[in-house]
Design a protein around this motif. Structure first.
Motif: not given
Length: 182
Positions: A71-80
């Protein structure tokens, strides 16, 4: 809850300064700089992962699966954002963001293995492991999945503890929150 500093190269502890670039510093790195050893370990393992037996797409599948599960609010957008910049298939990006199956047998075997490792604290089981190998992966690939998960443990846990603010670059197009019914 403790408040964390978003360090610049100048405000960071001396042992972190060499690990920070002169220009843009992602907020994750700015927060990690509080612990020079964490920042150095994270950046070193990230570099090792980039040289691993996993392709860039396969690295991202492992990392995005971990980002979702943690549930990483930061890493999902960055890796997307990173996947889009590398012209990786949009259907794969969206499936990983939503935790839905893809139509690619090999990617599904990798995603399934990664989830099994995360869900069972490293004990994926013989079936998931064999399915992974049957999909064309190797023993080295299997061990490099562990390397990718080490990178994600450091970043996902840091973001959970510090509530790292998402940088504007990925936020514009890729902001994310975990779907409610998952």
């Amino acid at each position: 809850m403790p408040e964390f500093t978003y360090h610049t190269k100048q405000s960071a502890p001396a042992d972190s300064q060499d690990w920070l670039p002169d220009g843009f510093i992602p907020n994750l790195h700015a927060v990690m700089a509080e612990s020079p050893q964490l920042l150095a370990g994270y950046k070193s393992i990230w570099e090792l992962l980039s040289k691993s037996s996993l392709s860039p797409l396969h690295q991202q599948v492992v990392m995005m699966t971990a980002n979702f599960e943690n549930n990483c609010h930061y890493c999902v957008p960055w890796h997307s954002y990173l996947m889009a910049q590398e012209k990786m298939p949009e259907n794969i990006i969206n499936a990983l963001r939503d935790n839905t199956p893809t139509d690619d047998k090999q990617i599904e075997a990798l995603r399934t293995l990664t989830r099994a490792l995360l869900d069972n604290r490293g004990h994926a089981g013989d079936k998931a492991t064999q399915n992974f190998l049957d999909a064309g992966f190797t023993n080295q690939n299997l061990l490099d999945v562990v390397l990718a998960l080490a990178v994600k443990l450091m970043s996902n846990y840091t973001n959970a503890i510090t509530h790292t603010t998402l940088d504007e670059l990925p936020k514009k197009d890729w902001d994310w929150s975990k779907p409610v019914n998952v």
